[in-house]
Design a protein around this motif. Sequence first.
Motif, PDB file in Angstrom:
ATOM      1  N   ALA A  85       0.823  -1.219   0.000  1.00 57.19           N
ATOM      2  CA  ALA A  85       0.000   0.000   0.000  1.00 57.19           C
ATOM      3  C   ALA A  85       0.855   1.266   0.000  1.00 57.19           C
ATOM      4  CB  ALA A  85      -0.943  -0.011   1.194  1.00 57.19           C
ATOM      5  N   ALA A  99       2.351   1.324  -3.821  1.00 56.81           N
ATOM      6  CA  ALA A  99       1.592   0.842  -4.986  1.00 56.81           C
ATOM      7  C   ALA A  99       1.345   1.934  -6.016  1.00 56.81           C
ATOM      8  CB  ALA A  99       0.273   0.220  -4.542  1.00 56.81           C
ATOM      9  N   ILE A 100       0.981   3.115  -5.572  1.00 56.07           N
ATOM     10  CA  ILE A 100       0.691   4.207  -6.509  1.00 56.07           C
ATOM     11  C   ILE A 100       1.963   4.625  -7.230  1.00 56.07           C
ATOM     12  CG2 ILE A 100      -0.052   6.621  -6.707  1.00 56.07           C
ATOM     13  CD1 ILE A 100      -2.054   6.007  -4.433  1.00 56.07           C
ATOM     14  N   GLN A 101       3.054   4.728  -6.492  1.00 55.36           N
ATOM     15  CA  GLN A 101       4.347   5.081  -7.096  1.00 55.36           C
ATOM     16  C   GLN A 101       4.756   4.010  -8.121  1.00 55.36           C
ATOM     17  OE1 GLN A 101       7.604   5.038  -4.341  1.00 55.36           O
ATOM     18  NE2 GLN A 101       9.013   6.025  -5.761  1.00 55.36           N
ATOM     19  N   LYS A 153       2.783   1.968  -9.835  1.00 53.77           N
ATOM     20  CA  LYS A 153       1.886   2.063 -10.994  1.00 53.77           C
ATOM     21  C   LYS A 153       2.266   3.247 -11.884  1.00 53.77           C
ATOM     22  CE  LYS A 153      -2.214   2.984  -9.788  1.00 53.77           C
ATOM     23  NZ  LYS A 153      -3.579   2.997  -9.272  1.00 53.77           N
ATOM     24  N   ASP A 154       2.514   4.399 -11.279  1.00 51.69           N
ATOM     25  CA  ASP A 154       2.881   5.591 -12.054  1.00 51.69           C
ATOM     26  C   ASP A 154       4.199   5.397 -12.783  1.00 51.69           C
ATOM     27  OD1 ASP A 154       0.563   6.802 -11.162  1.00 51.69           O
ATOM     28  OD2 ASP A 154       1.574   8.033  -9.640  1.00 51.69           O
ATOM     29  N   ARG A 155       5.165   4.801 -12.107  1.00 47.85           N
ATOM     30  CA  ARG A 155       6.482   4.584 -12.720  1.00 47.85           C
ATOM     31  C   ARG A 155       6.386   3.567 -13.868  1.00 47.85           C
ATOM     32  NH1 ARG A 155      10.722   6.228 -14.758  1.00 47.85           N
ATOM     33  NH2 ARG A 155      12.676   5.187 -14.279  1.00 47.85           N
ATOM     34  N   ARG A 175       3.807   3.093 -15.754  1.00 52.82           N
ATOM     35  CA  ARG A 175       3.179   3.793 -16.895  1.00 52.82           C
ATOM     36  C   ARG A 175       4.211   4.623 -17.652  1.00 52.82           C
ATOM     37  NH1 ARG A 175      -2.333   5.265 -13.838  1.00 52.82           N
ATOM     38  NH2 ARG A 175      -3.412   3.333 -14.306  1.00 52.82           N
ATOM     39  N   SER A 223      -2.873  -4.271  -2.358  1.00 48.73           N
ATOM     40  CA  SER A 223      -2.640  -3.004  -3.071  1.00 48.73           C
ATOM     41  C   SER A 223      -1.598  -3.187  -4.170  1.00 48.73           C
ATOM     42  CB  SER A 223      -2.179  -1.915  -2.100  1.00 48.73           C
ATOM     43  OG  SER A 223      -3.177  -1.630  -1.162  1.00 48.73           O
ATOM     44  N   ALA A 264      -2.101  -2.846  -8.176  1.00 45.27           N
ATOM     45  CA  ALA A 264      -1.251  -2.007  -9.015  1.00 45.27           C
ATOM     46  C   ALA A 264      -0.751  -2.770 -10.238  1.00 45.27           C
ATOM     47  CB  ALA A 264      -0.072  -1.468  -8.204  1.00 45.27           C
ATOM     48  N   ALA A 293      -3.617  -3.033 -12.575  1.00 43.51           N
ATOM     49  CA  ALA A 293      -3.870  -1.725 -13.197  1.00 43.51           C
ATOM     50  C   ALA A 293      -2.883  -1.465 -14.336  1.00 43.51           C
ATOM     51  CB  ALA A 293      -3.784  -0.615 -12.152  1.00 43.51           C
TER      52      ALA A 293
END
Length: 116
Positions: free
Chosen positions: A23, A26-28, A30-32, A34, A57, A61, A64
């Motif tokens: 968690a 996970a966002i970092q 996913k962004d990286r 992409r 999480s 990711a 996603a």
Amino acid sequence: MQLLAEQRGEVIVVQALGDRIDAAGAIQFKDRMRELTQLPSLRVILDLSRVAFLDSSGLGAVVAVMKALGPERKLELSGLTPTVQKVFRLTRMDSIFIIHDQLPEDFLPAKPGQCR
């Protein structure tokens, strides 16, 4: 989450250098991913051999990223550690992804003195 990417022909190989996707990152992650997969390619292979822990999480990711690639590009996984492999098996995501025991021979780094 630190990721290292290399394009080899029509394939982008991404190596996760951290030991967990959870968690907190996970966002970092996913962004990286992409960013690294913006170049055109038919396949993306994500090497998770250094990842010892993946929570829901982190799994979300990874899914996603697969969805962001679209149906014409494949996200393949390699080098799942036993704990990470168990998460994919228990959630039945192992039936969604192509999973390699290790990076396919063509994508392993060349050893010193070896040509590719």
